[in-house]
Design a protein around this motif. Structure first.
Motif, short mmCIF file in Angstrom:
data_model
loop_
_atom_site.label_atom_id
_atom_site.label_comp_id
_atom_site.label_asym_id
_atom_site.label_seq_id
_atom_site.Cartn_x
_atom_site.Cartn_y
_atom_site.Cartn_z
N UNK A 25 40.67 24.06 50.93
CA UNK A 25 41.99 24.43 50.44
C UNK A 25 42.92 23.22 50.40
N UNK A 26 42.77 22.31 51.37
CA UNK A 26 43.63 21.12 51.41
C UNK A 26 43.38 20.23 50.20
N UNK A 27 42.11 20.00 49.88
CA UNK A 27 41.79 19.16 48.73
C UNK A 27 42.22 19.84 47.44
N UNK A 28 42.00 21.14 47.33
CA UNK A 28 42.46 21.86 46.15
C UNK A 28 43.96 21.72 45.97
N UNK A 29 44.71 21.85 47.07
CA UNK A 29 46.17 21.70 46.99
C UNK A 29 46.56 20.27 46.66
N UNK A 30 45.79 19.31 47.18
CA UNK A 30 46.12 17.90 46.96
C UNK A 30 46.03 17.48 45.51
N UNK A 31 45.30 18.25 44.70
CA UNK A 31 45.19 17.93 43.28
C UNK A 31 46.45 18.27 42.51
N UNK A 79 47.53 12.69 50.20
CA UNK A 79 46.97 11.74 51.16
C UNK A 79 45.91 12.41 52.03
N UNK A 80 46.16 13.64 52.45
CA UNK A 80 45.19 14.37 53.26
C UNK A 80 43.93 14.67 52.45
N UNK A 81 44.12 14.98 51.18
CA UNK A 81 42.97 15.25 50.32
C UNK A 81 42.12 14.00 50.15
N UNK A 82 42.75 12.87 49.91
CA UNK A 82 42.01 11.63 49.75
C UNK A 82 41.25 11.26 51.03
N UNK A 93 24.87 20.12 46.99
CA UNK A 93 26.07 20.96 47.13
C UNK A 93 26.88 20.96 45.84
N UNK A 94 26.88 19.84 45.13
CA UNK A 94 27.53 19.80 43.81
C UNK A 94 26.88 20.81 42.87
N UNK A 95 25.55 20.89 42.92
CA UNK A 95 24.80 21.76 42.02
C UNK A 95 24.99 23.24 42.32
N UNK A 96 25.38 23.55 43.56
CA UNK A 96 25.53 24.95 43.96
C UNK A 96 26.87 25.50 43.50
N UNK A 97 26.94 26.79 43.15
CA UNK A 97 28.20 27.39 42.74
C UNK A 97 29.18 27.49 43.90
N UNK A 98 30.47 27.62 43.63
CA UNK A 98 31.47 27.71 44.70
C UNK A 98 31.36 29.04 45.43
N UNK A 99 31.96 29.14 46.62
CA UNK A 99 31.93 30.41 47.35
C UNK A 99 32.68 31.50 46.60
N UNK A 100 32.33 32.74 46.87
CA UNK A 100 32.92 33.85 46.14
C UNK A 100 34.42 33.97 46.28
N UNK A 101 34.98 33.49 47.42
CA UNK A 101 36.42 33.62 47.62
C UNK A 101 37.22 32.64 46.78
N UNK A 102 36.55 31.59 46.26
CA UNK A 102 37.29 30.53 45.57
C UNK A 102 37.55 30.93 44.11
N UNK A 103 38.77 30.64 43.59
CA UNK A 103 39.07 30.98 42.19
C UNK A 103 38.08 30.39 41.19
N UNK A 104 37.47 29.25 41.54
CA UNK A 104 36.51 28.64 40.63
C UNK A 104 35.29 29.53 40.40
N UNK A 105 35.06 30.47 41.30
CA UNK A 105 33.89 31.33 41.15
C UNK A 105 34.04 32.30 39.99
N UNK A 106 35.28 32.60 39.59
CA UNK A 106 35.48 33.50 38.46
C UNK A 106 36.23 32.85 37.31
N UNK A 107 36.79 31.67 37.54
CA UNK A 107 37.54 30.99 36.47
C UNK A 107 36.86 29.70 36.04
#
Length: 214
Positions: A45-51, A58-61, A83-97
């Protein structure tokens, strides 16, 4: 498979084909940093917010740097690529968007890896993927150019045109020509590694290419 799934696989293959310290088009990032960014973008969540929130940048980097450091040898790097090749967890918005948010992201990052060491022939793209990328250029591409005072018209190699930015008072319009994949790279700041042609009044071209070098 959806296009974001196809492009995720392409990105994983590109990362798999290079060592962890391979250069990329992302300044200061080796392949392991780019892989860490992709993983944490979908798991932290921190890295997602950092974008999107400067206060978290800074915390994301720092998080990306820590994960990249842990993948400096071949074995740990291959685990990270998995891990890059694997889909995101179901709770993450990227899993449906994913189709909305990841097609261009993964396409650009694949080219960041492929072209990081120098000029590389473009991939041959499926016509359906070309249409998807072209559609995104009207949204995400225009958003990337929102601070440009110069107008921008993108012209794909089959002649189709799209205005993505109107000029501000005192500036003209620049025409950027190329294959759709190359236009995507230009719009996302990778013009120096893309095969595009920029046409317009010299001052307008200078202003635009100062922001987006070619």
């Amino acid at each position: 498979m959806t296009w974001h799934q196809v492009e995720r696989a392409q990105l994983a293959q590109a990362l798999e084909a290079v060592p962890p310290d391979a250069p990329t088009l992302c300044e200061g990032w080796q392949a392991r940093h780019l892989a860490a960014h992709v993983v944490l973008r979908e798991h932290s969540a921190v890295v997602g917010a950092g974008l999107v929130v400067p206060a978290f940048a800074a915390r994301a980097e720092a998080a990306i740097e820590r994960l990249a450091d842990s993948a400096a040898n071949e074995g740990s790097y291959r685990d990270l690529v998995a891990r890059v090749a694997a889909p995101p967890p179901g709770w993450h918005p990227m899993s449906w968007a994913g189709e909305l948010t990841n097609v261009v992201e993964f396409f650009v990052h694949t080219e960041d890896v492929r072209r990081g060491a120098g000029p590389t022939p473009p991939r041959t793209l499926d016509p359906a993927l070309v249409d998807v990328l072209w559609k995104h250029l009207g949204g995400a591409g225009g958003h990337r150019l929102r601070h440009s005072p110069v107008g921008v018209v993108l012209v794909r190699d089959d002649g189709l045109r799209r205005r993505v930015r109107k000029p501000r008072a005192g500036f003209g319009t620049v025409v950027v020509r190329g294959a759709v994949g190359e236009l995507v790279l230009f719009a996302f700041g990778r013009g120096a590694a893309a095969d595009v042609t920029v046409q317009g009044a010299p001052l307008d071209v200078e202003v635009l290419t100062d922001r987006l070098p070619v």
